[in-house]
Design a protein around this motif. Structure first.
Motif, mmCIF file in Angstrom:
data_model
loop_
_atom_site.group_PDB
_atom_site.id
_atom_site.type_symbol
_atom_site.label_atom_id
_atom_site.label_comp_id
_atom_site.label_asym_id
_atom_site.label_seq_id
_atom_site.Cartn_x
_atom_site.Cartn_y
_atom_site.Cartn_z
ATOM 1 N N LYS A 1 0.743 -1.052 -0.065
ATOM 2 C CA LYS A 1 0.023 -0.208 0.082
ATOM 3 C C LYS A 1 0.868 1.234 0.195
ATOM 4 O O LYS A 1 2.036 1.259 0.358
ATOM 5 C CB LYS A 1 -1.028 -0.074 1.224
ATOM 6 C CG LYS A 1 -1.754 -0.934 0.961
ATOM 7 C CD LYS A 1 -3.194 -0.878 2.204
ATOM 8 C CE LYS A 1 -4.010 -2.238 2.119
ATOM 9 N NZ LYS A 1 -4.996 -2.028 3.158
ATOM 10 N N ILE A 2 0.125 2.463 -0.274
ATOM 11 C CA ILE A 2 0.830 3.731 -0.460
ATOM 12 C C ILE A 2 0.406 4.413 0.656
ATOM 13 O O ILE A 2 -0.613 4.593 0.960
ATOM 14 C CB ILE A 2 0.649 4.205 -1.759
ATOM 15 C CG1 ILE A 2 1.118 3.365 -3.141
ATOM 16 C CG2 ILE A 2 1.245 5.742 -1.991
ATOM 17 C CD1 ILE A 2 0.352 3.788 -4.117
ATOM 18 N N ILE A 3 1.499 5.188 1.432
ATOM 19 C CA ILE A 3 1.424 5.945 2.563
ATOM 20 C C ILE A 3 1.807 7.475 1.927
ATOM 21 O O ILE A 3 3.060 7.343 1.944
ATOM 22 C CB ILE A 3 1.851 5.516 3.932
ATOM 23 C CG1 ILE A 3 1.081 4.287 4.144
ATOM 24 C CG2 ILE A 3 1.637 6.565 5.039
ATOM 25 C CD1 ILE A 3 1.547 3.594 5.276
ATOM 26 N N ILE A 4 1.298 8.356 2.079
ATOM 27 C CA ILE A 4 1.478 9.931 1.712
ATOM 28 C C ILE A 4 1.691 10.565 2.781
ATOM 29 O O ILE A 4 0.580 10.732 3.739
ATOM 30 C CB ILE A 4 0.446 10.519 0.686
ATOM 31 C CG1 ILE A 4 0.303 9.538 -0.530
ATOM 32 C CG2 ILE A 4 0.899 11.818 0.484
ATOM 33 C CD1 ILE A 4 -0.812 9.706 -1.153
ATOM 34 N N ILE A 5 2.717 11.408 3.191
ATOM 35 C CA ILE A 5 3.063 11.967 4.360
ATOM 36 C C ILE A 5 3.419 13.519 3.800
ATOM 37 O O ILE A 5 4.326 13.618 3.069
ATOM 38 C CB ILE A 5 4.026 11.759 5.476
ATOM 39 C CG1 ILE A 5 3.959 10.451 5.868
ATOM 40 C CG2 ILE A 5 4.218 12.708 6.489
ATOM 41 C CD1 ILE A 5 2.722 9.944 6.800
#
Length: 188
Positions: free
Chosen positions: A4-8
């Motif tokens: 999955k992709i986590i954007i900060i």
């Protein structure tokens, strides 16, 4: 199984890199850091392919023309940052979760592109004045550059509502714990 992709995202000086590094150092989540590309020169201690992919102006423009970026932005006049599509694909196709430390507009764009495969988190400063103090305490920028960053931060804070979640970084350990919990819940 794909990762999955986590954007900060956050205005400069809000602690997003510090939060990400604290979570990565724990090693409890299968996270791989996405390395961004930039056309700015490396700062002291930075390494190509580790901190950023440092591209020349021509290399960056060529990558834009070839549609090699998931997102890119001219963050300051003549200074570009972006996330290469191949970097995200490499990580998620191997089954790892990717964490993106990207600018605010880029975060919104990546979330639009990946939808439910991505979680977007916005890190907020306790106040604009606290942000100014943090930037000044770094001792790495001129007063004029700090003013430009603070002005930009005030605009970027307006984007926080376009992210899945927001975390105020007024206490670093609390902010790290909150971001980590959001990530764990999303990854499952």
């Amino acid at each position: 199984m794909k990762g999955k992709i986590i954007i900060i995202s956050a205005p400069s000086g809000c602690g997003k890199s510090t939060i990400i590094n604290a979570i990565l150092a724990k090693g409890e989540l299968d996270l791989m850091f996405s390395i961004s590309a930039t056309n700015r020169p490396p700062r002291q201690g930075e390494t190509d392919g580790v901190n950023y992919y440092f591209l020349s102006d021509d290399e960056f423009r060529g990558a834009i023309e070839r549609d090699e970026f998931v997102e890119y932005e001219e963050v300051y006049p003549g200074r570009y940052y972006g996330t290469l599509k191949r970097e995200i694909s490499r990580i998620v196709d191997e089954g790892h979760n990717v964490i993106l430390d990207i600018d605010v507009k880029g975060g919104v764009n990546v979330k639009k592109l990946y939808g439910p495969e991505a979680l977007s988190i916005f890190i907020l400063p306790p106040s604009v004045e606290a942000l100014r103090d943090r930037l000044e305490s770094r001792g790495t920028e001129t007063a004029e550059w700090i003013e430009k960053r603070v002005e930009r931060a005030e605009l970027e804070i307006g984007y926080s509502g376009r992210f899945d979640r927001s975390v105020i970084n007024d206490d670093l350990s609390k902010a790290v714990a909150e971001v980590e919990t959001l990530m764990k819940d999303f990854i499952g």
